[in-house]
Design a protein around this motif. Structure first.
Motif, PDB file in Angstrom:
ATOM      1  N   MET A   1      -0.847   5.950 -83.470  1.00  0.00           N
ATOM      2  CA  MET A   1      -2.275   5.611 -83.668  1.00  0.00           C
ATOM      3  C   MET A   1      -3.096   5.977 -82.444  1.00  0.00           C
ATOM      4  SD  MET A   1      -3.741   3.702 -86.234  1.00  0.00           S
ATOM      5  CE  MET A   1      -3.633   2.089 -86.998  1.00  0.00           C
ATOM      6  N   LYS A   2      -4.286   6.399 -82.694  1.00  0.00           N
ATOM      7  CA  LYS A   2      -5.125   6.852 -81.593  1.00  0.00           C
ATOM      8  C   LYS A   2      -5.741   5.644 -80.862  1.00  0.00           C
ATOM      9  CE  LYS A   2      -9.027   9.740 -80.647  1.00  0.00           C
ATOM     10  NZ  LYS A   2     -10.394   9.849 -81.138  1.00  0.00           N
ATOM     11  N   GLU A   3      -5.688   5.691 -79.552  1.00  0.00           N
ATOM     12  CA  GLU A   3      -6.280   4.630 -78.739  1.00  0.00           C
ATOM     13  C   GLU A   3      -7.805   4.763 -78.754  1.00  0.00           C
ATOM     14  OE1 GLU A   3      -5.081   4.874 -74.690  1.00  0.00           O
ATOM     15  OE2 GLU A   3      -3.279   3.707 -75.082  1.00  0.00           O
ATOM     16  N   ILE A   4      -8.499   3.686 -79.087  1.00  0.00           N
ATOM     17  CA  ILE A   4      -9.978   3.789 -79.020  1.00  0.00           C
ATOM     18  C   ILE A   4     -10.504   3.101 -77.764  1.00  0.00           C
ATOM     19  CG2 ILE A   4     -10.596   1.748 -80.393  1.00  0.00           C
ATOM     20  CD1 ILE A   4     -12.607   3.780 -81.781  1.00  0.00           C
ATOM     21  N   ILE A   5      -9.787   2.057 -77.328  1.00  0.00           N
ATOM     22  CA  ILE A   5     -10.183   1.364 -76.110  1.00  0.00           C
ATOM     23  C   ILE A   5      -8.983   1.254 -75.190  1.00  0.00           C
ATOM     24  CG2 ILE A   5     -10.784  -0.925 -75.167  1.00  0.00           C
ATOM     25  CD1 ILE A   5     -12.694  -1.234 -77.499  1.00  0.00           C
ATOM     26  N   LYS A   6      -9.195   1.580 -73.933  1.00  0.00           N
ATOM     27  CA  LYS A   6      -8.153   1.365 -72.923  1.00  0.00           C
ATOM     28  C   LYS A   6      -8.806   0.704 -71.722  1.00  0.00           C
ATOM     29  CE  LYS A   6      -5.053   4.029 -69.931  1.00  0.00           C
ATOM     30  NZ  LYS A   6      -3.785   3.288 -70.064  1.00  0.00           N
ATOM     31  N   ILE A   7      -8.275  -0.481 -71.387  1.00  0.00           N
ATOM     32  CA  ILE A   7      -8.818  -1.255 -70.274  1.00  0.00           C
ATOM     33  C   ILE A   7      -7.761  -1.306 -69.183  1.00  0.00           C
ATOM     34  CG2 ILE A   7      -9.421  -3.622 -69.564  1.00  0.00           C
ATOM     35  CD1 ILE A   7     -11.633  -2.528 -71.138  1.00  0.00           C
ATOM     36  N   ALA A   8      -8.126  -0.939 -67.966  1.00  0.00           N
ATOM     37  CA  ALA A   8      -7.137  -0.912 -66.883  1.00  0.00           C
ATOM     38  C   ALA A   8      -7.648  -1.662 -65.665  1.00  0.00           C
ATOM     39  CB  ALA A   8      -6.814   0.534 -66.512  1.00  0.00           C
ATOM     40  N   GLN A   9      -6.921  -2.705 -65.285  1.00  0.00           N
ATOM     41  CA  GLN A   9      -7.208  -3.475 -64.074  1.00  0.00           C
ATOM     42  C   GLN A   9      -8.678  -3.878 -63.973  1.00  0.00           C
ATOM     43  OE1 GLN A   9      -5.367  -4.975 -61.761  1.00  0.00           O
ATOM     44  NE2 GLN A   9      -3.654  -4.419 -63.107  1.00  0.00           N
ATOM     45  N   LEU A  10      -9.214  -4.365 -65.070  1.00  0.00           N
ATOM     46  CA  LEU A  10     -10.641  -4.670 -65.118  1.00  0.00           C
ATOM     47  C   LEU A  10     -10.944  -5.990 -64.420  1.00  0.00           C
ATOM     48  CD1 LEU A  10     -12.959  -3.067 -66.577  1.00  0.00           C
ATOM     49  CD2 LEU A  10     -12.970  -4.960 -68.193  1.00  0.00           C
ATOM     50  N   LYS A  11     -11.875  -5.916 -63.452  1.00  0.00           N
ATOM     51  CA  LYS A  11     -12.284  -7.129 -62.737  1.00  0.00           C
ATOM     52  C   LYS A  11     -13.797  -7.275 -62.824  1.00  0.00           C
ATOM     53  CE  LYS A  11      -8.571  -7.275 -59.353  1.00  0.00           C
ATOM     54  NZ  LYS A  11      -8.211  -7.129 -57.944  1.00  0.00           N
ATOM     55  N   LYS A  12     -14.201  -8.523 -62.901  1.00  0.00           N
ATOM     56  CA  LYS A  12     -15.649  -8.772 -62.866  1.00  0.00           C
ATOM     57  C   LYS A  12     -15.911  -9.997 -62.016  1.00  0.00           C
ATOM     58  CE  LYS A  12     -19.998  -8.424 -64.027  1.00  0.00           C
ATOM     59  NZ  LYS A  12     -20.823  -7.259 -63.675  1.00  0.00           N
ATOM     60  N   GLU A  13     -16.830  -9.852 -61.054  1.00  0.00           N
ATOM     61  CA  GLU A  13     -17.220 -10.974 -60.204  1.00  0.00           C
ATOM     62  C   GLU A  13     -18.719 -11.185 -60.347  1.00  0.00           C
ATOM     63  OE1 GLU A  13     -14.206 -10.800 -56.350  1.00  0.00           O
ATOM     64  OE2 GLU A  13     -16.208  -9.969 -56.232  1.00  0.00           O
ATOM     65  N   TYR A  14     -19.116 -12.422 -60.412  1.00  0.00           N
ATOM     66  CA  TYR A  14     -20.545 -12.730 -60.363  1.00  0.00           C
ATOM     67  C   TYR A  14     -20.861 -13.269 -58.994  1.00  0.00           C
ATOM     68  CZ  TYR A  14     -20.674 -12.206 -65.389  1.00  0.00           C
ATOM     69  OH  TYR A  14     -20.603 -11.706 -66.649  1.00  0.00           O
ATOM     70  N   THR A  15     -22.016 -12.901 -58.477  1.00  0.00           N
ATOM     71  CA  THR A  15     -22.433 -13.432 -57.182  1.00  0.00           C
ATOM     72  C   THR A  15     -23.474 -14.504 -57.432  1.00  0.00           C
ATOM     73  OG1 THR A  15     -22.158 -11.182 -56.413  1.00  0.00           O
ATOM     74  CG2 THR A  15     -23.124 -12.737 -54.867  1.00  0.00           C
ATOM     75  N   MET A  16     -23.139 -15.733 -57.021  1.00  0.00           N
ATOM     76  CA  MET A  16     -24.105 -16.822 -57.154  1.00  0.00           C
ATOM     77  C   MET A  16     -24.485 -17.266 -55.768  1.00  0.00           C
ATOM     78  SD  MET A  16     -22.729 -19.011 -60.321  1.00  0.00           S
ATOM     79  CE  MET A  16     -23.466 -18.594 -61.881  1.00  0.00           C
ATOM     80  N   ALA A  60     -18.166  -3.441 -65.174  1.00  0.00           N
ATOM     81  CA  ALA A  60     -17.140  -4.159 -64.415  1.00  0.00           C
ATOM     82  C   ALA A  60     -17.348  -3.942 -62.920  1.00  0.00           C
ATOM     83  CB  ALA A  60     -15.765  -3.666 -64.817  1.00  0.00           C
ATOM     84  N   THR A  61     -16.830  -4.883 -62.114  1.00  0.00           N
ATOM     85  CA  THR A  61     -16.893  -4.733 -60.667  1.00  0.00           C
ATOM     86  C   THR A  61     -15.821  -3.738 -60.215  1.00  0.00           C
ATOM     87  OG1 THR A  61     -17.348  -7.106 -60.700  1.00  0.00           O
ATOM     88  CG2 THR A  61     -17.122  -6.086 -58.548  1.00  0.00           C
ATOM     89  N   GLU A  62     -14.705  -3.796 -60.869  1.00  0.00           N
ATOM     90  CA  GLU A  62     -13.573  -2.916 -60.529  1.00  0.00           C
ATOM     91  C   GLU A  62     -12.820  -2.582 -61.798  1.00  0.00           C
ATOM     92  OE1 GLU A  62     -10.455  -3.781 -57.552  1.00  0.00           O
ATOM     93  OE2 GLU A  62     -12.066  -4.854 -56.475  1.00  0.00           O
ATOM     94  N   GLY A  63     -11.994  -1.538 -61.743  1.00  0.00           N
ATOM     95  CA  GLY A  63     -11.161  -1.194 -62.880  1.00  0.00           C
ATOM     96  C   GLY A  63     -11.832  -0.168 -63.782  1.00  0.00           C
ATOM     97  N   GLU A  64     -11.087   0.211 -64.822  1.00  0.00           N
ATOM     98  CA  GLU A  64     -11.618   1.270 -65.674  1.00  0.00           C
ATOM     99  C   GLU A  64     -11.626   0.899 -67.141  1.00  0.00           C
ATOM    100  OE1 GLU A  64      -9.286   4.439 -64.093  1.00  0.00           O
ATOM    101  OE2 GLU A  64     -11.029   5.200 -62.975  1.00  0.00           O
ATOM    102  N   TYR A  65     -12.584   1.464 -67.825  1.00  0.00           N
ATOM    103  CA  TYR A  65     -12.757   1.219 -69.258  1.00  0.00           C
ATOM    104  C   TYR A  65     -12.959   2.580 -69.918  1.00  0.00           C
ATOM    105  CZ  TYR A  65     -15.389  -0.167 -73.509  1.00  0.00           C
ATOM    106  OH  TYR A  65     -15.853  -0.319 -74.791  1.00  0.00           O
ATOM    107  N   PHE A  66     -11.969   2.938 -70.791  1.00  0.00           N
ATOM    108  CA  PHE A  66     -12.064   4.196 -71.539  1.00  0.00           C
ATOM    109  C   PHE A  66     -12.434   3.862 -72.972  1.00  0.00           C
ATOM    110  CE2 PHE A  66      -9.357   5.150 -67.988  1.00  0.00           C
ATOM    111  CZ  PHE A  66      -9.734   6.450 -67.613  1.00  0.00           C
TER     112      PHE A  66
END
Lengths: 227, 408
Positions: A1-16, A60-66
């Motif tokens: 099956m074909k990959e439609i989403i690939k998420i790799a080492q995804l990080k998200k930080e909020y600055t408060m 995202a703050t870091e990581g990749e989203y295909f």
């Protein structure tokens, strides 16, 4: 099956102020074309943040989203708008229809931003609204419809551009059980027709309709991680 | 992926329409502002035209007047008047002048029977009627023959006629001026021009109807006047030629008086231009006042747009979620503001035009808003929308979609 989403080492930080609050702590998963996936987690787990990043409303703050084999992590806002318009259809818990527009105009909205002529827009919107069983309500304002009907309008709007993925954020959260089941069966139908559906929910009964469940706790995936 | 301008206008118009009452209230400032722009611009035009008309009534723009310069101290103690001989010389030096009209005047008492009237008597030449573009309404004016013979004849204004003769025909009657007896040979045309000032006579030209005229030679040789001519007028072939002729005449007179400026040489064209210049200052001030009212309207609109963006935060989030680019959001709100102010502008123009009718009727001036005035008003109102729409539109386009979607 074909990959439609690939998420790799995804990080998200909020600055408060001066404090950095982590929302996603490096997650990995893939979703194949035609899958029906539920993302589950308690509130504050980071599932909404993930949903916004998947929907290209946030980055995202870091990581990749295909998405469709294209790295969208570092795209410009203008290009993200195009992706939202062409590849993603949103369905929200609170429907998020424009109250001043009738439902046909609401469904036409993504087509308008795609630059389609009014005539073609009208034709497509009418067809999609017929598909969700609302042909007789084209000129109604959202306030004149029931919750279930409104969510069907929102689904029509989400699929009108024939997107690669449909992102639903607690789509049954504001609905009674019957209407909720109706909506879920529409998602199942769409999935059967080949649409990739990703649904965020905290309700295990709802999540069971999906083929696969990704659990998120404290910004990390607990199971269902297939990387 | 592009969204057309007409699409933005459609969206903007449906926004305007779905909030009718608010839109109309928003736009009141612009309506008033545009109204005052159109009224003031047209009023200025009308007043300018009226001033010009007044100058024309007084003998046209080709006229040049030479008068004693009262503000000159005359340190060289040169003669402050002309004699008849000098005037003949001056006339021969300016052959390009169409008419030449020396005058002397005296404050005199007239009587006919028991009736008396005090007024200014002018000693003139036949050219007077042409230079002043003012002729007799009955009888005849002074002729060259009257000048040569120093005939005892007089031409009177309509007020003087009414005072002395009432309804009787004055032609051929003999009136007494001091100790001389003069035959009335003509009555000047009645002069009238509506006076728009709050104070003073209804007729801005009433003073002219009180005058009397006799041959200049009669006045010098037989009247009490000496050979002492303090002023004269010259008419050039055109208003443009008048400016040149004025300079030449001034040079001739300065030569005759050893460069002492004992005489003022004024061209009507110059005066009209000076008057217009003075009026321009007021016009600019008034124009800016109306622009300020438009700016106030603009600030109100910017304020309401900001509030409306706050209120529509979620809508903006939804639009972004379904694929609107930041520019689309910016264009949507800017178009809407411009649309609002333009609609206000159109209403303002409509009200302004009807107000002009009322004001024009009241002042008895023809006030017509030219197409250029209408276009200026429309552009100014749209421009106000543009200027005051930019900041709210930028703010709207900069909203964070995630936060906007969560906005309650």
């Amino acid at each position: 099956m074909k990959e439609i989403i690939k998420i790799a080492q995804l990080k998200k930080e909020y600055t408060m102020g001066k404090i950095k609050v982590p929302a996603l702590n490096g997650i990995n998963f893939n979703i194949n074309k035609g899958e029906f996936v539920a993302i589950m987690g308690p509130s504050g787990s980071g599932k909404s943040t993930l949903m916004h990043i998947l929907g290209c409303l946030d980055t995202a703050t870091e990581g990749e989203y295909f998405l469709n084999a294209k790295n969208v992590s570092n795209l410009q806002k203008k290009n993200l708008a195009t992706i939202r318009n062409k590849q993603i259809g949103f369905v929200f818990q609170t429907f998020n229809l424009l109250p001043n527009l009738n439902i046909q105009k609401n469904v036409e909205l993504p087509l308008m931003y795609a630059g389609m002529s009014a005539k073609r827009r009208e034709k497509i919107a009418k067809k999609v609204l017929a598909d969700v069983g609302l042909s007789d309500r084209l000129r109604h304002k959202p306030a004149e419809l029931s919750g279930g009907q409104r969510q069907r309008v929102a689904i029509a709007r989400a699929i009108v551009n024939d997107p690669a993925i449909i992102l639903a954020d607690e789509p049954t959260g504001n609905l009674d059980t019957n209407s909720g089941n109706d909506i879920l069966s529409i998602f199942s139908d769409l999935n059967a027709k080949g649409h990739t559906v990703i649904m965020v929910t905290h309700d295990p009964v709802v999540a069971k309709k999906a083929h696969r469940i990704i659990h998120i706790v404290d910004g990390l995936i607990q199971n269902g991680d297939n990387s | 992926m592009a969204i057309t301008v007409s699409e933005h206008f459609k969206v903007g118009f449906s926004d305007f329409w779905s909030r009718k009452v608010r839109s109309l209230v928003t736009v009141i400032g612009i309506i008033l502002g545009t109204m005052s722009v159109i009224v003031i611009l047209s009023l200025m035009n009308g007043i300018n035209k009226n001033t010009l008309k007044w100058m024309m009534e007084r003998g046209g723009l080709s006229k040049i007047t030479v008068r004693k310069n009262w503000s000159y101290e005359n340190p060289g103690n040169v003669k402050e008047h002309f004699v008849w001989k000098e005037l003949k010389l001056i006339r021969s030096l300016i052959p390009e002048a169409e008419y030449f009209n020396p005058q002397i005047q005296n404050w005199l008492r007239f009587s006919y029977g028991k009736k008396e009237f005090h007024t200014r008597m002018y000693g003139v030449v036949p050219d007077f009627t042409k230079i002043e573009e003012w002729d007799v309404e009955s009888g005849r004016f002074i002729s060259e023959f009257d000048i040569e013979q120093s005939n005892n004849v007089v031409v009177i204004g309509t007020t003087l006629r009414d005072e002395l003769f009432g309804n009787k025909n004055p032609i051929g009657k003999i009136i007494t001026m001091d100790r001389s007896r003069l035959i009335v040979i003509g009555v000047m045309q009645h002069r009238f021009m509506k006076n728009n000032d709050v104070v003073g006579n209804d007729n801005a030209l009433a003073y002219m109807n009180r005058r009397a005229f006799m041959p200049i030679s009669t006045m010098i040789h037989k009247g009490r006047a000496k050979d002492n001519i303090s002023s004269f007028t010259v008419k050039a072939k055109s208003p443009e030629a008048a400016l040149k002729l004025r300079d030449k005449l001034e040079a001739i007179i300065l030569n005759l008086r050893h460069r002492e400026r004992v005489f003022d040489v004024n061209s009507a064209k110059q005066q009209a231009e000076d008057m217009m210049k003075n009026q321009k200052v007021f016009q600019i001030v008034f124009f800016f006042i109306s622009i300020i009212s438009l700016l106030v309207g603009g600030i109100v609109i910017a304020n309401i747009m900001l509030a409306s963006i706050q209120e529509r935060t979620r809508e903006i989030g939804i639009r972004i979620a379904v694929g609107a680019r930041r520019f689309d959001i910016f264009a949507q709100f800017l178009t809407q503001t411009i649309l609002v102010t333009t609609i206000g502008g159109i209403l303002g123009i409509a009200f302004g035009l009807s107000l002009l009718d009322v004001i024009g009727g009241y002042l008895e001036i023809e006030l017509i808003a030219g197409l250029n005035v209408i276009i200026i008003s429309l552009m100014v109102s749209a421009g106000v929308g543009f200027i005051f729409g930019i900041v709210p539109a930028i703010i709207a386009s900069k909203l964070n979609p995630v936060k906007a979607l969560r906005y309650e």
